[in-house]
Design an enzyme around this catalytic site. Structure first.
Site, PDB file in Angstrom:
ATOM      1  N   LYS A 174       0.475  -1.920   5.640  1.00  0.00           N
ATOM      2  CA  LYS A 174       1.492  -1.552   4.631  1.00  0.00           C
ATOM      3  C   LYS A 174       1.250  -0.079   4.304  1.00  0.00           C
ATOM      4  O   LYS A 174       0.416   0.260   3.478  1.00  0.00           O
ATOM      5  CB  LYS A 174       1.301  -2.431   3.383  1.00  0.00           C
ATOM      6  CG  LYS A 174       2.532  -2.643   2.543  1.00  0.00           C
ATOM      7  CD  LYS A 174       3.140  -1.404   1.927  1.00  0.00           C
ATOM      8  CE  LYS A 174       2.390  -0.809   0.781  1.00  0.00           C
ATOM      9  NZ  LYS A 174       2.953   0.501   0.349  1.00  0.00           N
ATOM     10  N   GLU A 177       4.770   4.123   0.832  1.00  0.00           N
ATOM     11  CA  GLU A 177       6.232   4.199   0.851  1.00  0.00           C
ATOM     12  C   GLU A 177       6.720   5.640   0.659  1.00  0.00           C
ATOM     13  O   GLU A 177       7.905   5.924   0.846  1.00  0.00           O
ATOM     14  CB  GLU A 177       6.834   3.278  -0.221  1.00  0.00           C
ATOM     15  CG  GLU A 177       6.589   3.695  -1.667  1.00  0.00           C
ATOM     16  CD  GLU A 177       5.190   3.338  -2.196  1.00  0.00           C
ATOM     17  OE1 GLU A 177       4.267   3.154  -1.394  1.00  0.00           O
ATOM     18  OE2 GLU A 177       5.039   3.271  -3.427  1.00  0.00           O
ATOM     19  N   SER A 227      -5.461   4.786  -5.332  1.00  0.00           N
ATOM     20  CA  SER A 227      -5.971   5.105  -6.668  1.00  0.00           C
ATOM     21  C   SER A 227      -6.896   4.001  -7.190  1.00  0.00           C
ATOM     22  O   SER A 227      -6.839   2.851  -6.741  1.00  0.00           O
ATOM     23  CB  SER A 227      -4.797   5.282  -7.628  1.00  0.00           C
ATOM     24  OG  SER A 227      -4.099   4.059  -7.730  1.00  0.00           O
ATOM     25  N   CYS A 282      -8.911  13.031  -1.480  1.00  0.00           N
ATOM     26  CA  CYS A 282      -9.846  12.259  -2.303  1.00  0.00           C
ATOM     27  C   CYS A 282     -11.214  12.919  -2.312  1.00  0.00           C
ATOM     28  O   CYS A 282     -12.059  12.604  -3.132  1.00  0.00           O
ATOM     29  CB  CYS A 282      -9.963  10.842  -1.793  1.00  0.00           C
ATOM     30  SG  CYS A 282     -10.766  10.745  -0.200  1.00  0.00           S
ATOM     31  N   GLU A 381      -8.222  11.893 -12.759  1.00  0.00           N
ATOM     32  CA  GLU A 381      -8.095  12.549 -11.457  1.00  0.00           C
ATOM     33  C   GLU A 381      -6.757  13.293 -11.458  1.00  0.00           C
ATOM     34  O   GLU A 381      -5.704  12.675 -11.615  1.00  0.00           O
ATOM     35  CB  GLU A 381      -8.113  11.491 -10.347  1.00  0.00           C
ATOM     36  CG  GLU A 381      -8.044  12.075  -8.953  1.00  0.00           C
ATOM     37  CD  GLU A 381      -8.017  11.018  -7.865  1.00  0.00           C
ATOM     38  OE1 GLU A 381      -7.492   9.911  -8.093  1.00  0.00           O
ATOM     39  OE2 GLU A 381      -8.527  11.307  -6.760  1.00  0.00           O
TER      40      GLU A 381
HETATM   41  P1  NAD Z   1      -1.674   4.594  -4.995  1.00  0.00           P
HETATM   42  O1  NAD Z   1      -2.798   3.772  -5.501  1.00  0.00           O
HETATM   43  O2  NAD Z   1      -0.558   4.919  -5.912  1.00  0.00           O
HETATM   44  O3  NAD Z   1      -1.006   3.874  -3.725  1.00  0.00           O
HETATM   45  C1  NAD Z   1      -1.786   3.332  -2.681  1.00  0.00           C
HETATM   46  C2  NAD Z   1      -1.058   2.141  -2.085  1.00  0.00           C
HETATM   47  O4  NAD Z   1      -0.939   1.125  -3.060  1.00  0.00           O
HETATM   48  C3  NAD Z   1       0.341   2.457  -1.596  1.00  0.00           C
HETATM   49  O5  NAD Z   1       0.543   1.839  -0.353  1.00  0.00           O
HETATM   50  C4  NAD Z   1       1.237   1.895  -2.681  1.00  0.00           C
HETATM   51  O6  NAD Z   1       2.460   1.420  -2.189  1.00  0.00           O
HETATM   52  C5  NAD Z   1       0.427   0.743  -3.238  1.00  0.00           C
HETATM   53  N1  NAD Z   1       0.680   0.514  -4.667  1.00  0.00           N
HETATM   54  C6  NAD Z   1       1.051   1.441  -5.600  1.00  0.00           C
HETATM   55  N2  NAD Z   1       1.141   0.866  -6.823  1.00  0.00           N
HETATM   56  C7  NAD Z   1       0.811  -0.424  -6.662  1.00  0.00           C
HETATM   57  C8  NAD Z   1       0.704  -1.521  -7.566  1.00  0.00           C
HETATM   58  N3  NAD Z   1       0.977  -1.392  -8.856  1.00  0.00           N
HETATM   59  N4  NAD Z   1       0.323  -2.721  -7.061  1.00  0.00           N
HETATM   60  C9  NAD Z   1       0.040  -2.863  -5.760  1.00  0.00           C
HETATM   61  N5  NAD Z   1       0.135  -1.853  -4.861  1.00  0.00           N
HETATM   62  C10 NAD Z   1       0.511  -0.660  -5.300  1.00  0.00           C
HETATM   63  O7  NAD Z   1      -2.341   5.923  -4.369  1.00  0.00           O
HETATM   64  P2  NAD Z   1      -1.611   7.227  -3.831  1.00  0.00           P
HETATM   65  O8  NAD Z   1      -1.043   7.972  -4.989  1.00  0.00           O
HETATM   66  O9  NAD Z   1      -0.728   6.885  -2.698  1.00  0.00           O
HETATM   67  O10 NAD Z   1      -2.862   8.027  -3.237  1.00  0.00           O
HETATM   68  C11 NAD Z   1      -3.668   8.876  -3.984  1.00  0.00           C
HETATM   69  C12 NAD Z   1      -4.923   8.181  -4.456  1.00  0.00           C
HETATM   70  O11 NAD Z   1      -5.660   7.699  -3.338  1.00  0.00           O
HETATM   71  C13 NAD Z   1      -5.888   9.111  -5.179  1.00  0.00           C
HETATM   72  O12 NAD Z   1      -6.428   8.431  -6.280  1.00  0.00           O
HETATM   73  C14 NAD Z   1      -6.970   9.399  -4.150  1.00  0.00           C
HETATM   74  O13 NAD Z   1      -8.219   9.765  -4.673  1.00  0.00           O
HETATM   75  C15 NAD Z   1      -7.030   8.088  -3.453  1.00  0.00           C
HETATM   76  N6  NAD Z   1      -7.629   8.225  -2.140  1.00  0.00           N
HETATM   77  C16 NAD Z   1      -8.901   7.761  -1.977  1.00  0.00           C
HETATM   78  C17 NAD Z   1      -9.526   7.898  -0.754  1.00  0.00           C
HETATM   79  C18 NAD Z   1     -10.927   7.401  -0.547  1.00  0.00           C
HETATM   80  O14 NAD Z   1     -11.331   7.282   0.593  1.00  0.00           O
HETATM   81  N7  NAD Z   1     -11.678   7.107  -1.592  1.00  0.00           N
HETATM   82  C19 NAD Z   1      -8.852   8.518   0.310  1.00  0.00           C
HETATM   83  C20 NAD Z   1      -7.549   8.971   0.103  1.00  0.00           C
HETATM   84  C21 NAD Z   1      -6.943   8.813  -1.126  1.00  0.00           C
END
Ligand code: NAD
Length: 496
Positions: A174, A177, A227, A282, A381
């Site tokens: 998945k 989006e 996140s 990240c 963050e």
């Molecule tokens: P996000 O958490 O908003 O989204 C990640 C995924 O979760 C997406 O596929 C999204 O569709 C889904 N999602 C979003 N809201 C959801 C919900 N309420 N319930 C279930 N699924 C949901 O993250 P983002 O904004 O796409 O990415 C940035 C974040 O990712 C930052 O916090 C960054 O630090 C983190 N990140 C961490 C690493 C790591 O290895 N630790 C690597 C890259 C990014």
């Protein structure tokens, strides 16, 4: 007509029947590039069914045959590097050079998957009792799922499905989006490399699709990157339904700059790691603790940050736009709040307009000094091109500050003292440590090892750890009777 992003179910790219769609938008121009569906429950179920059916044969496919698919896949990715990078830049915003880096770091994991023959090995002990041997085999789990974030739309999907599939599992992905197009192109290339129908499936969507994957009884493991808020939810929901889960989450990565650091190198690396990819990594260094005399280097940090060029990623500036207008507003609000809460604004990247790209989601490099725990810009963050500067009198004080922060993704020290670096390495409670290396993301021979609030689950992506994550250990104890030596007596005691 705006193109639609397809689902991949049972080896076929299909249009979703959903009524819920979202635009994929170029963050530099607001041009709508495609429409992405939020898949229905039935489509998610069909993707999982297809993966479940494919597992029966895929798990028995010889390890060499699996490895050769990834050998071919890495070649295809190399051949399509420029095309993939252009697509990634268009939908994500990062510079072309950085987009190639995103793809390359994923490509390294594909190479790692191609060496699965050396990784998925068991153990063997002869004569654990007379004539009895014990050995282990690492067997695949079944259907696994991956949920990925927007910031590395090539690397992070490639952290997941190649290793899961190479170890004999089937997969449902998945993607984010917000930028699913480059991920889908990589998926097309994976099929071209020989991944059979059903072994890799893709569904798109948001919370409902993610929850459906977490709940589905036929999915055995979930890998999530994103996140902390969402990752915590995914971990709880997936483990509640009996799955393995690994969640790599948010960060607040600190650098310590000691006054004995190689100044030129340290400041350049710090600025690159704070503002590269518009801070949407990240492992970005978003906080620098200047120790002792290094406090006096603030003007030089500001000068370097001010010199960075901001623009559309395709023009290859130093940093591109942030992912969305909403992200831009959130970042600007956090900068404002930082000032309100007492931080000094040394460089302000708000209200930046890039000629020719007036509608772009640009935020220029921003530096806040005198930042303290308790300020929103420190506690949250930011995920934008914002560097918080803090000060400390000693290395110990700086280490204590970092250890008091809940996150544990990455950290770095800049020093020419081996003794200081060694103390830092030993005492710092963060999973990935750089010594004069600003973004210490391990190469795939090792695993990605964020810690504390940045990670849930024991085993990280890629490296050796992920082989354990995607397999279960079966232990076999065997004895072969040698008729001549057999006593023929019944033995009712526990010993072998
Ligand atoms: P996000 O958490 O908003 O989204 C990640 C995924 O979760 C997406 O596929 C999204 O569709 C889904 N999602 C979003 N809201 C959801 C919900 N309420 N319930 C279930 N699924 C949901 O993250 P983002 O904004 O796409 O990415 C940035 C974040 O990712 C930052 O916090 C960054 O630090 C983190 N990140 C961490 C690493 C790591 O290895 N630790 C690597 C890259 C990014």
């Amino acid at each position: 007509m705006t193109p639609t992003v397809k689902l991949l179910i049972d080896g076929r790219f299909v249009d979703s029947t959903t009524s819920e769609w979202r635009d994929v938008v170029n963050p530099a121009t607001q041009e709508v590039l495609a429409r992405v569906p939020f898949a229905t429950r039935d489509e998610v179920a069909r993707a999982v069914d297809s993966a479940k059916a494919a597992f029966a044969t895929w798990k028995k496919t010889p390890i060499g045959a699996r490895a050769r698919i990834f050998l071919k896949y890495q070649q295809l990715i190399r051949e399509h590097m420029k095309e993939l990078a252009a697509l990634l830049t268009a939908e994500q915003g990062k510079t072309l050079a950085d987009a190639e880096g995103d793809i390359f770091r994923g490509l390294e994991v594909v190479e790692h998957a191609a060496s699965i023959g050396n990784l998925q090995l068991g153990e063997y002990a002869e004569n654990v009792a007379g004539g009895v041997d014990t050995y282990t085999v690492q067997q695949p789990l079944g259907v696994c799922a991956g949920i990925t974030p927007f910031n590395f739309p090539a690397m992070i999907p490639l952290w997941m499905f190649p290793m899961a599939i190479a170890t004999g599992n089937t997969f449902v992905l998945k993607p984010s989006e917000q930028d699913p197009m480059v991920t889908m192109r990589l998926v097309e290339l994976a099929l071209e490399a020989g991944i059979p129908p059903g072994v890799l499936n893709v569904v798109h969507g948001g919370p409902e699709v993610v929850d459906a994957l977490c709940d589905h009884p036929d999915i055995k493991a979930v890998s999530f990157v994103g996140s902390t808020r969402v990752g915590t939810h995914v971990y709880q929901r997936a483990t509640l339904s009996g799955k393995r889960a690994q969640c790599m989450m948010g960060a607040k990565n600190h650098a310590i700059v000691l006054p004995d650091a190689h100044k030129e190198q340290a400041l350049n690396q710090l600025v690159g790691a704070a503002f590269g990819a518009a801070g949407q990594r990240c492992m970005a260094l978003s906080v620098a603790i200047l120790v002792g005399e290094a406090r006096q280097w603030i003007p030089e940090i500001v000068e370097r940050a001010r010199a960075l060029k901001v623009g559309a990623g395709k023009d290859n500036p130093d940093l591109g736009p942030v992912i969305s207008a909403a992200a831009r507003e959130r970042i600007a609000a956090l900068i404002g709040k930082g000032v309100e809460q007492g931080a000094r604004l040394e460089l302000d990247g708000r209200n930046l307009t890039v000629p020719g790209y007036e509608k772009g989601n640009f935020v220029g490099p921003t530096i806040l000094a005198g930042v303290k725990p308790g300020m929103a810009v420190y506690d949250q963050e930011v995920f934008g091109p914002v560097l918080c500067l803090m000060e400390a009198d000693t290395l110990d004080e700086a280490i204590a500050l970092i250890n008091a922060n809940p996150n544990g993704n990455g950290t770095a020290i800049f020093t020419q003292s081996g003794a200081a670096a060694r103390r830092f390495q030993e005492d710092i409670d963060v999973g990935q440590v750089g010594i004069n290396v600003p973004i210490p993301v391990p190469v795939p021979l090792f695993s990605f090892t964020g810690s504390r609030a940045s990670k849930l689950g024991d085993l990280g992506p890629y490296g050796k750890q992920v082989v354990l994550f995607y397999t279960q250990t079966k232990t076999v104890t065997s004895r072969w009777f040698d008729d001549a030596a057999s006593s023929g007596k019944v033995n009712t005691t526990i010993s072998l």
